[in-house]
Design a protein around this motif. Structure first.
Motif, short mmCIF file in Angstrom:
data_model
loop_
_atom_site.label_atom_id
_atom_site.label_comp_id
_atom_site.label_asym_id
_atom_site.label_seq_id
_atom_site.Cartn_x
_atom_site.Cartn_y
_atom_site.Cartn_z
N SER A 213 48.21 36.77 44.59
CA SER A 213 46.75 36.19 44.91
C SER A 213 46.94 35.12 46.19
O SER A 213 46.36 35.24 47.41
CB SER A 213 46.22 35.53 43.99
N THR B 4 44.99 42.63 45.16
CA THR B 4 45.69 41.33 44.37
C THR B 4 45.89 41.99 42.94
O THR B 4 45.29 42.65 42.38
CB THR B 4 44.82 40.14 44.55
N GLN C 35 43.39 40.81 40.69
CA GLN C 35 42.09 41.70 40.95
C GLN C 35 41.89 42.97 39.99
O GLN C 35 41.39 43.38 39.18
CB GLN C 35 42.00 41.93 42.19
N SER D 20 43.05 41.94 35.58
CA SER D 20 41.92 41.32 34.91
C SER D 20 40.90 42.50 34.02
O SER D 20 40.78 42.32 32.85
CB SER D 20 41.04 40.38 35.77
N HIS E 3 43.30 50.28 42.16
CA HIS E 3 42.39 50.62 43.31
C HIS E 3 42.31 51.93 43.86
O HIS E 3 41.50 52.25 44.42
CB HIS E 3 42.41 49.44 44.27
N ASP F 100 40.06 37.90 51.65
CA ASP F 100 40.61 38.99 50.74
C ASP F 100 39.81 40.31 50.50
O ASP F 100 38.54 39.93 50.47
CB ASP F 100 41.12 38.38 49.34
N VAL G 238 37.55 42.89 48.59
CA VAL G 238 36.49 43.02 47.44
C VAL G 238 36.61 44.64 47.33
O VAL G 238 35.92 45.19 48.07
CB VAL G 238 35.17 42.51 47.51
N VAL H 288 34.93 44.16 42.63
CA VAL H 288 35.71 43.15 41.94
C VAL H 288 36.61 42.24 43.08
O VAL H 288 36.98 42.58 44.09
CB VAL H 288 36.90 43.70 41.14
N LYS H 289 36.42 40.94 42.99
CA LYS H 289 36.87 39.71 43.88
C LYS H 289 38.34 39.41 43.25
O LYS H 289 38.60 39.68 42.12
CB LYS H 289 36.04 38.61 44.30
N ASP H 290 39.09 38.78 44.17
CA ASP H 290 40.43 38.41 43.49
C ASP H 290 40.01 37.04 42.63
O ASP H 290 39.45 36.09 43.26
CB ASP H 290 41.29 37.95 44.83
#
Ligand code: PHB
Length: 394
Positions: A133, A148, A151, A154, A280, A361, A363, A389-391
């Motif tokens: 991150s 990340t 990301q 989680s 991802h 970063d 998304v 999803v954001k970091d």
């Protein structure tokens, strides 16, 4: 008839002249130079090849002249996670080779070592993989097009706790991305009601998994959460898990997408079936963009590996660099490049991506996937998705 012919003849001559002029213009200008830093040799060379192939496929599809400007790629080899070498290579690329931009970089320690160099030299740095991150906070000239670990893991933490996995042992590589994975998986998993029953950090280089696997077997968690760098290590871990009877005991393996990445998945064989990962990118992602990407990759490298999560980072990184050149009509000036990339949006073969202007970063959609055999191939099949999803690490 003869008039028509004369007109056609003149038009053709003009077209040829135009082409010559355009070629002259491209040749008259210095090329734009992009420094691509990867571990081309050593134990992680297969991953460097994946990323290099991702770059090559993009260039093959879009040519090496962008907005009238030739783009030259200068490749440099770090031999693995070697921050001192990465730093020196970035300095040489900037000072001696006069690159306009630095890109590539598989490993977090290498990205961290390059960050102060690009800050001082004011050169954009497009990260195509390195996934801890904190990296993007280390220089205002960094933009990340990969992912990340916080990301990615989680969503898996929440999913696992809600899907019958109550006790987890974590096993991660003892450096940035491993620490991020351990901390953020644990946070999401325990917040959703799960319990961590043990944790271990293993060396980044040459870990022997046998003693860890034995210990985990004795503790009998529902699952082992894993982060290991993509490539050979996940294969070795799975072998140990089979040999020691961990899987036969019903202990499941879950982890970030690196655990079942497409470059090595087929070689893992049937023991990989049922492994759940979050990630991802999957080679099996169903979209027209991915079908086109996979087709182009396989046509360019018919004897190569399947494109994996690192190849897509490189492909999308190159797309972002080309878009920045186009937006500046053939230039790659530092601040305008960063300003442009801060609001960059694209439809990638992995799904929709955009850059968060606050953090620089990426998304993106994170998918929960299961390894299945489809049409004879082992693939990671996406069955749940978390859009935008954001970091969460920043
Ligand atoms: C990293 O060092 O940031 C890294 C390397 C390999 C991976 C993921 C992250 O598969």
């Amino acid at each position: 008839m003869s008039i028509k012919r004369t007109i056609a003849g003149r038009a053709a001559a003009l077209a040829v002249l135009g082409l010559l002029l355009a070629t002259d213009l491209v040749q008259a200008q210095e090329p734009l130079r992009v420094g691509l830093i990867l571990p081309y040799s050593g134990p992680f060379a297969d991953l460097a090849a994946q990323m290099d192939y991702g770059v090559q496929v993009y260039v093959k599809q879009h040519g090496d002249v962008v907005a009238g400007r030739k783009v030259e790629i200068l490749k440099r080899d770090t031999g693995g996670p070697n921050p001192d070498i990465a730093k020196r290579l970035a300095q040489e690329l900037i000072v001696r080779d006069k690159v306009d931009l630095i890109t590539g970089v598989l490993f977090t320690p290498n990205a961290m070592a390059i960050a102060p160099v690009v800050t001082e030299a004011k050169k954009p740095f497009v990260i195509m993989n390195a996934a801890t991150s904190i990296i993007t906070t280390r220089s205002p000239y960094i933009v990340r097009l990969s992912f990340t670990l916080p990301q990615v893991v989680s969503p898996l933490g929440g999913w696992a706790a809600k899907n019958g996995i109550k006790k987890v042992y974590t096993l991660v590589s003892d450096y940035g991305p491993g620490h991020d994975s351990e901390i953020f998986f644990k946070k999401a998993f325990t917040e959703a009601g799960g319990q961590i029953v043990g944790e271990v950090r293993v060396p980044l280089r040459n870990p022997d998994f046998t003693p860890y696997v034995q210990r985990i077997k004795d503790i009998k968690p529902d699952a082992v959460f894993v982060f290991l760098p993509s490539g050979e290590q996940p294969v070795t871990l799975l072998k140990s898990a089979v040999e020691k009877g961990l899987l036969a005991d019903g202990i499941r393996l879950i982890g970030s997408g690196d655990l079942t990445e497409d470059g090595v998945l087929e070689g893992m064989g049937d023991p990989a079936l049922g492994v759940i990962t979050s990630g991802h990118y999957s080679y099996a992602h169903e979209s027209p963009e991915n079908a086109a990407f996979v087709k182009a990759f396989e046509a360019t490298f018919p004897n190569g590996p399947r494109p994996n999560l690192t190849a897509i980072g490189a492909y999308d990184g190159m797309a972002a660099i080309y878009a920045a050149i186009k937006a500046q009509n053939g230039k790659l000036a530092a601040d305008p490049t960063i300003d442009f990339l801060k609001t960059y949006k694209a439809m990638s073969p992995r799904g929709p991506i955009e850059i968060d202007p606050e953090t620089r970063d990426i998304v993106q959609t994170i998918y929960i996937r299961k390894v299945e055999r489809k049409a004879g191939k082992l693939v990671t099949v996406e069955f749940q998705s978390y859009p935008k999803v954001k970091d969460p690490g920043k």
